[in-house]
Scaffold this motif. Structure first.
Motif, PDB file in Angstrom:
ATOM      1  N   ILE A  12       0.623  -1.094   0.069  1.00 18.71           N
ATOM      2  CA  ILE A  12      -0.006  -0.063   0.156  1.00 18.71           C
ATOM      3  C   ILE A  12       0.854   1.277   0.032  1.00 18.71           C
ATOM      4  O   ILE A  12       1.693   1.581   0.824  1.00 18.71           O
ATOM      5  N   GLN A  17      -8.471  -2.878  -4.698  1.00 26.29           N
ATOM      6  CA  GLN A  17      -8.392  -1.406  -4.051  1.00 26.29           C
ATOM      7  C   GLN A  17      -9.514  -1.109  -3.359  1.00 26.29           C
ATOM      8  O   GLN A  17      -9.339  -0.478  -2.510  1.00 26.29           O
ATOM      9  N   LEU A  35      -9.480  -1.771   0.751  1.00 27.83           N
ATOM     10  CA  LEU A  35      -8.601  -0.721   1.547  1.00 27.83           C
ATOM     11  C   LEU A  35      -9.362   0.017   2.754  1.00 27.83           C
ATOM     12  O   LEU A  35     -10.581   0.396   2.150  1.00 27.83           O
ATOM     13  N   TYR A  82      -3.078  -0.279  -3.816  1.00 22.81           N
ATOM     14  CA  TYR A  82      -2.684  -1.465  -3.358  1.00 22.81           C
ATOM     15  C   TYR A  82      -2.059  -2.306  -4.601  1.00 22.81           C
ATOM     16  O   TYR A  82      -2.542  -2.176  -5.500  1.00 22.81           O
TER      17      TYR A  82
END
Length: 353
Positions: free
Chosen positions: A222, A258, A261, A322
């Protein structure tokens, strides 16, 4: 005989400690990264806490960590530091004569760890040195203290050149300015690359070197948004992507995309409810725009400043993304040079005590 304090009373006393103020004060030190600032802020919370049992203390630490998380849109690095420190406190052997002595020892251990952690960047830079050949052209993204230390060390012993991306939207490219100025001051040849020109420049690059907000349990990364697309392009061009991360940034998350997250919300990249005219600072002129070559430089700068993205548009964009583990070649860390799979193994051992 004194009456033992209840967990509620202890939490109330702990809540009087301004953990956000302590965090901001600690983070003002340029050498201190976000997870370390969180660890040191929780250390101060222990010092100020009147908790009389481990249950009360851990409760107070969780409350303090949550207070920190609520203050920031992107709290991934804060989460990593808080999670690590709370696990350390929970697993710490209770061999002190009294609970107050135990708290004193925890404060001492927390500060000693943070002091030792300041040397991690130098260790990581030394590990990466052998992977940077003389004459290397390196692509980096956003501003990273550990990447900067690695580049400065390599520059002292080898010839390197660095491409630096804009790294929007963070401060509208202020990370790029910070990186570029540091490299230029050290005498390292550097050129700024548009975020949209990463594929264009990739054929000139020998390796990609990025820092991290967190390295997650899958071995993925990340980092500042744009890191993922950079890694995808590098993979397609058969160029290695090296991530650099201190071990306190290893985080027990397992995102699959993504949208897993913690920073992702329904507002990120959302569409307006009603169709609207283009949301720019002002309406475009009705008359055709003169070619750039015919316009005065000052008027050209004014034009571009007038038609930038608005703050509302910027806020709709993600700050981090990510990168899957299969896109990362190696992770340089203070605990060794790890493959993404090695990160997973290390995290299991670290939180198992």
């Amino acid at each position: 005989m004194s009456v033992p304090s209840s967990p509620v009373d202890s939490l109330r006393r702990a809540s009087q400690f301004d953990i956000n103020g302590a965090y901001r004060r600690i983070l003002a030190d340029e050498k201190i990264s976000t997870p370390l600032a969180a660890i040191l802020a929780l250390t101060e919370l222990i010092e100020q806490s009147n908790a009389g049992t481990m249950f009360e203390l851990v409760q107070a630490l969780h409350e303090g960590a949550e207070a920190l998380r609520k203050q920031y849109r992107n709290s991934i690095s804060i989460n990593a530091g808080c999670e690590l420190f709370i696990a350390f406190v929970t697993l710490f052997p209770h061999e002190s004569a009294s609970f107050n002595d135990l708290k004193i020892e925890l404060v001492k251990q927390g500060r000693e760890y943070a002091n030792e952690a300041l040397s991690y960047r130098e260790k990581i830079a030394q590990q990466a040195l052998g992977f940077i050949k003389d004459g290397s052209v390196i692509l980096t993204h956003s501003y990273s203290r550990v990447v900067m230390q690695a580049l400065l060390l390599a520059h002292n012993q080898k010839r390197i050149s660095v491409y630096v991306t804009e790294a929007r939207p963070r401060g509208l490219g202020l990370d790029r300015v910070k990186t570029q100025e540091a490299l230029a001051t050290a005498g390292i040849p550097c050129t700024v690359v548009l975020d949209s020109a990463v594929a264009y420049v990739m054929d000139k690059v020998d390796l990609v070197l990025v820092g991290s907000e967190a390295v997650v349990e899958s071995g993925g990364l990340i980092n500042a948004v744009g890191s993922n697309q950079m890694a995808i392009i590098a993979k397609a061009a058969n160029k290695p992507v090296y991530a650099m991360a201190e071990s306190y940034k290893f985080h027990r998350l397992f995102p699959l995309s993504q949208y897993d997250l913690p920073t992702h919300t329904s507002n990120v990249l959302s569409f307006p409810r009603q169709p609207a005219r283009p949301s720019v600072s002002k309406s475009f002129p009705s008359s055709p725009i003169k070619p750039t070559a015919q316009r005065h430089p000052s008027s050209q700068a004014t034009f571009f400043s007038e038609y930038q993205m608005t703050p509302e548009q910027i806020r709709l964009n993600p700050e981090v993304d990510y990168t899957r583990p299969d896109l990362i070649s190696l992770v340089f860390s203070d605990v060794g040079i790890l493959t993404p799979e090695g990160v997973s193994q290390y995290l299991v051992g670290m939180f198992a005590g």
